[in-house]
Design an enzyme around this catalytic site. Structure first.
Site, PDB file in Angstrom:
ATOM      1  N   HIS A 135      30.645  55.188  46.771  1.00  0.00           N
ATOM      2  CA  HIS A 135      30.472  54.982  47.334  1.00  0.00           C
ATOM      3  C   HIS A 135      30.523  55.509  49.297  1.00  0.00           C
ATOM      4  O   HIS A 135      30.600  54.833  49.838  1.00  0.00           O
ATOM      5  CB  HIS A 135      32.406  54.369  47.619  1.00  0.00           C
ATOM      6  CG  HIS A 135      33.378  53.696  47.161  1.00  0.00           C
ATOM      7  ND1 HIS A 135      32.868  51.715  47.475  1.00  0.00           N
ATOM      8  CD2 HIS A 135      33.497  52.650  45.736  1.00  0.00           C
ATOM      9  CE1 HIS A 135      33.252  51.421  46.901  1.00  0.00           C
ATOM     10  NE2 HIS A 135      33.974  51.778  45.331  1.00  0.00           N
ATOM     11  N   HIS A 171      31.581  56.646  40.348  1.00  0.00           N
ATOM     12  CA  HIS A 171      32.007  55.230  41.400  1.00  0.00           C
ATOM     13  C   HIS A 171      32.277  55.922  42.930  1.00  0.00           C
ATOM     14  O   HIS A 171      31.688  55.197  43.956  1.00  0.00           O
ATOM     15  CB  HIS A 171      32.746  54.644  40.900  1.00  0.00           C
ATOM     16  CG  HIS A 171      33.539  52.972  40.677  1.00  0.00           C
ATOM     17  ND1 HIS A 171      31.911  52.137  40.926  1.00  0.00           N
ATOM     18  CD2 HIS A 171      33.920  53.183  41.994  1.00  0.00           C
ATOM     19  CE1 HIS A 171      32.447  51.550  41.635  1.00  0.00           C
ATOM     20  NE2 HIS A 171      33.642  51.035  42.333  1.00  0.00           N
ATOM     21  N   GLU A 172      33.550  56.668  42.228  1.00  0.00           N
ATOM     22  CA  GLU A 172      33.743  56.775  44.091  1.00  0.00           C
ATOM     23  C   GLU A 172      33.116  57.267  44.955  1.00  0.00           C
ATOM     24  O   GLU A 172      33.353  57.614  46.247  1.00  0.00           O
ATOM     25  CB  GLU A 172      35.415  57.681  43.920  1.00  0.00           C
ATOM     26  CG  GLU A 172      36.082  57.092  42.990  1.00  0.00           C
ATOM     27  CD  GLU A 172      36.155  55.217  43.124  1.00  0.00           C
ATOM     28  OE1 GLU A 172      35.985  54.607  44.247  1.00  0.00           O
ATOM     29  OE2 GLU A 172      36.639  53.994  42.588  1.00  0.00           O
ATOM     30  N   ASP A 178      42.564  39.937  47.885  1.00  0.00           N
ATOM     31  CA  ASP A 178      42.326  40.904  46.729  1.00  0.00           C
ATOM     32  C   ASP A 178      42.065  40.742  45.637  1.00  0.00           C
ATOM     33  O   ASP A 178      41.755  41.200  44.420  1.00  0.00           O
ATOM     34  CB  ASP A 178      43.912  41.940  45.830  1.00  0.00           C
ATOM     35  CG  ASP A 178      44.749  43.102  46.745  1.00  0.00           C
ATOM     36  OD1 ASP A 178      43.559  43.828  47.519  1.00  0.00           O
ATOM     37  OD2 ASP A 178      45.701  43.034  47.310  1.00  0.00           O
ATOM     38  N   GLU A 206      30.856  47.038  46.123  1.00  0.00           N
ATOM     39  CA  GLU A 206      31.044  47.398  44.645  1.00  0.00           C
ATOM     40  C   GLU A 206      30.046  47.516  43.945  1.00  0.00           C
ATOM     41  O   GLU A 206      29.734  47.569  42.800  1.00  0.00           O
ATOM     42  CB  GLU A 206      32.699  46.633  44.218  1.00  0.00           C
ATOM     43  CG  GLU A 206      33.738  46.917  45.445  1.00  0.00           C
ATOM     44  CD  GLU A 206      34.515  48.588  44.492  1.00  0.00           C
ATOM     45  OE1 GLU A 206      33.520  48.826  44.172  1.00  0.00           O
ATOM     46  OE2 GLU A 206      35.501  48.997  45.266  1.00  0.00           O
ATOM     47  N   GLU A 214      37.927  55.487  47.391  1.00  0.00           N
ATOM     48  CA  GLU A 214      37.344  56.098  47.747  1.00  0.00           C
ATOM     49  C   GLU A 214      37.518  56.586  49.523  1.00  0.00           C
ATOM     50  O   GLU A 214      36.866  56.941  49.957  1.00  0.00           O
ATOM     51  CB  GLU A 214      36.005  55.303  47.920  1.00  0.00           C
ATOM     52  CG  GLU A 214      36.096  53.963  48.536  1.00  0.00           C
ATOM     53  CD  GLU A 214      35.986  52.732  47.289  1.00  0.00           C
ATOM     54  OE1 GLU A 214      36.087  51.391  48.161  1.00  0.00           O
ATOM     55  OE2 GLU A 214      37.171  52.958  46.814  1.00  0.00           O
ATOM     56  N   TYR A 245      31.505  43.744  41.340  1.00  0.00           N
ATOM     57  CA  TYR A 245      31.407  44.414  40.500  1.00  0.00           C
ATOM     58  C   TYR A 245      30.291  44.288  39.341  1.00  0.00           C
ATOM     59  O   TYR A 245      29.094  45.293  40.304  1.00  0.00           O
ATOM     60  CB  TYR A 245      32.436  45.409  39.424  1.00  0.00           C
ATOM     61  CG  TYR A 245      33.399  46.634  40.269  1.00  0.00           C
ATOM     62  CD1 TYR A 245      33.734  47.574  40.384  1.00  0.00           C
ATOM     63  CD2 TYR A 245      34.376  45.563  40.940  1.00  0.00           C
ATOM     64  CE1 TYR A 245      34.680  47.837  40.982  1.00  0.00           C
ATOM     65  CE2 TYR A 245      36.006  45.968  41.892  1.00  0.00           C
ATOM     66  CZ  TYR A 245      35.761  47.087  41.853  1.00  0.00           C
ATOM     67  OH  TYR A 245      36.624  47.963  42.504  1.00  0.00           O
TER      68      TYR A 245
END
Length: 600
Positions: free
Chosen positions: A294, A290-291, A368, A313, A266, A376
């Site tokens: 953001h 979704h992006e 990560d 998220e 994003e 999510y």
């Protein structure tokens, strides 16, 4: 723009920076892109805010950067020290700043910089080299010395020099065509965190999709991409109606090469997308939704540390499904919601119970590790639960005011909980106990008040599965008008051991191994591996090898390699495929697969 408040600068376990003392407020890059040496070389000027008046040291995050001269704003040389390298965090760069309000660092990146992927001409569809960055979560430090924490926001400008036949783009204001000298200048006046800095260089063309949106891609892809993502402007309108104005001027897309490790990233003003979304039927555009979402949740209001990723998220996935519902209808959105819930329920038993909390504790772990189905899907379900309790209208008003109040700021879980109670739960007469707030934030698994969706379309698919398992041949099943979501649900609903005959019949009848839709193909191949069918079917085996070699999306790589290493035959096949595929993967994706194979 929301009221002015002190920045939220918590201790970040993934950054050396002491931003509560001195923080970067503006960054000026001057870089040359050298494809031959696979390096970026030049300088960065960092303008500073002092939060502690007596602070005399600036601490930056770096990763295998070759640091040359370091100077202060007046041009005098600065004393500095590059600390020892940590395999997770890289090295701190400590600069004695005295009373200076800016610092200039001259540096060169390492050829193996983790954020950068350098593609040779033969690895691209255009026949020209390509470079792209992937800075999330803490990889920006491998191409810029900075304070690599999501709590630190800065504006930036940049001068980037590239071969004149190529176009440079950033997460900033962008050109739409090459210039004669290959020197490109960028400006991002809105403050962003480091993980949202992005750079791409390649043989790229632009197509408009609306007054505020467009698509960049290599020449042989750009027209198909513009068609696939033609609804982008409609999506922007939909989310603005719900949650307030778009604050980033433009929303453009870049279709990256197939090695791009995520569905999308994003980056403000320039979302990076995987070409695996180009299905030819606009069926995978929920990733664009979704992006785009953001731009409100994540880019506008950002998780303060990676422990708080669910605030990014989870909120974004909730907004995504609302956009999809507005643009494509409730039937489409319900299928997506049910699939997301399936994914979460499938993942939870494989996770450590502590890792299923919304608020994470990642000290000493890879940043990560925060990204996954809990952040999510459980995060999104939490907001859906609140919607059911307080009503959609009240929740929408709460979210719109939240995005406005905390715009261009960071948020952690305790601060959000206080805001939630004061601005939503208390005015609605709802107690934390009624919504099981503590169980959602700091409890394992999924609380029993989590919403459940039942798609009528999936009920028809379930009946088809029953018929197939009972012996009906695939050609007799009516699949006319099925969306990719219905195919995915069918494959997930099949029994663990349906028999080789049924799977061969499905593949022969419906061409699953040749599907152009990446989500259907991935789901089919995963099922073929987990059921053992791939070891009996040359057709499925060839499709698997081809799929793993021609794209590098972690969402697909991780489950397929994980399933393969469960058996001796699969482990050997995984290593054989990976030996060919690895040079085409981004460093982030290669690291994921390396860990899977090392553990097997």
């Amino acid at each position: 723009m929301g009221q002015a408040e002190e920045p939220l600068l918590p201790d970040d376990p993934h950054s050396y920076s002491r931003a509560r003392e001195v923080a970067v407020r503006h960054l000026s890059l001057d870089l040359e892109v050298d494809f031959e040496s696979r390096s970026l070389a030049g300088s960065v000027r960092l303008d500073l805010d002092r939060h502690a008046p007596d602070a005399s040291e600036l601490v930056l995050d770096t990763w295998q950067l070759e640091v040359g001269d370091v100077t202060l704003g007046d041009g005098s040389r600065a004393a500095y020290e590059l600390g020892e390298h940590d395999p997770l965090l890289g090295s701190p760069l400590r600069v004695r700043i005295g009373d200076a309000d800016s610092v200039v660092v001259h540096y060169r990146t390492h050829p193996e910089a983790r954020a950068l992927q350098w593609l040779e001409a033969e690895q691209t569809s255009s026949g020209h080299p390509f470079l792209f960055t992937q800075s999330q979560a803490i990889l920006a430090r491998s191409w810029v010395p900075l304070q690599d924490s999501p709590a630190v926001r800065f504006s930036y400008d940049a001068t980037v020099r590239v071969p004149p036949q190529l176009l440079a783009l950033m997460s900033a204001g962008n050109p739409t065509a090459r210039n004669g000298d290959g020197v490109h200048r960028f400006s991002m006046p809105q403050r962003v965190p480091s993980y949202l800095m992005a750079l791409a260089v390649g043989d790229l063309e632009f197509r408009s999709t609306g007054p505020r949106s467009g698509v960049y891609a290599e020449p042989d892809v750009v027209d198909a991409a513009a068609w696939e993502f033609a609804d982008t402007e409609q999506m922007i309108d939909a989310v603005q109606r719900r949650f307030g104005g778009y604050r980033w001027d433009r929303y453009d897309l870049l279709v990256a090469p197939a090695s791009f490790p995520f569905g999308g990233m994003e980056n403000p003003r320039l979302t990076f997308l995987t070409p695996t979304l180009l299905a030819g039927d606009r069926s995978l555009v929920s990733v664009v939704a979704h992006e785009l979402a953001h731009s409100w949740s994540g880019n506008l209001v950002t998780n303060a540390t990676w422990n708080d990723l669910w605030l990014n998220e989870g909120f974004t996935e909730y907004l995504e499904t609302r956009i999809v519902e507005d643009v494509y209808g409730e039937r489409f959105a319900t299928m997506i919601l049910q699939l997301y819930r399936q994914e979460l329920l499938s993942a939870l038993p494989r996770l450590d119970p502590r890792d299923t909390w919304l608020e994470q504790d990642l000290a000493g772990r890879d940043a990560d590790d925060a990204a996954g189905p809990v952040a999510y899907h459980k995060g999104s379900l939490f907001l859906s639960m609140l919607e059911q309790v307080v009503g959609r209208e009240r929740l929408d008003a709460f979210l719109t005011a939240y995005f406005d109040r905390y715009a261009f700021r960071s948020m952690d879980t305790p601060t959000f909980v206080g805001h939630l109670r004061a601005e939503l739960l208390d005015p609605a007469g709802v107690t934390p106990e009624q919504v099981q707030l503590e169980a959602w934030l700091h409890g394992p698994g999924l609380p029993d008040n989590a919403p459940v969706w039942h798609s009528e379309a999936f009920a028809d698919v379930d009946r088809a599965v029953e018929a197939l398992v009972a012996g009906r041949v695939a050609a007799e099943v009516d699949v006319s008008g099925w969306s990719p979501h219905e195919w995915i649900h069918l494959l997930r609903a099949l029994p663990d051991d349906p028999g080789a005959g049924l799977l061969a019949d499905l593949d022969e009848t419906f061409g699953l191994s040749e599907s152009r839709n990446s989500e259907i193909l991935f789901t089919w191949l995963r099922y073929a591996v987990e059921s053992g069918h791939v070891f009996d079917s040359l057709r499925a085996d060839r499709a698997l090898a081809d799929f793993l070699r021609r794209q590098g999306r972690i969402k697909f790589l991780r489950p397929l390699y994980t399933a393969l290493v469960e058996t001796d035959a699969g482990r050997a096949r995984a290593r054989e495929i990976y030996a060919v595929a690895r040079p085409g993967y981004h460093a982030v994706a290669a690291g994921v697969v390396d860990r899977i194979l090392d553990r097997s």
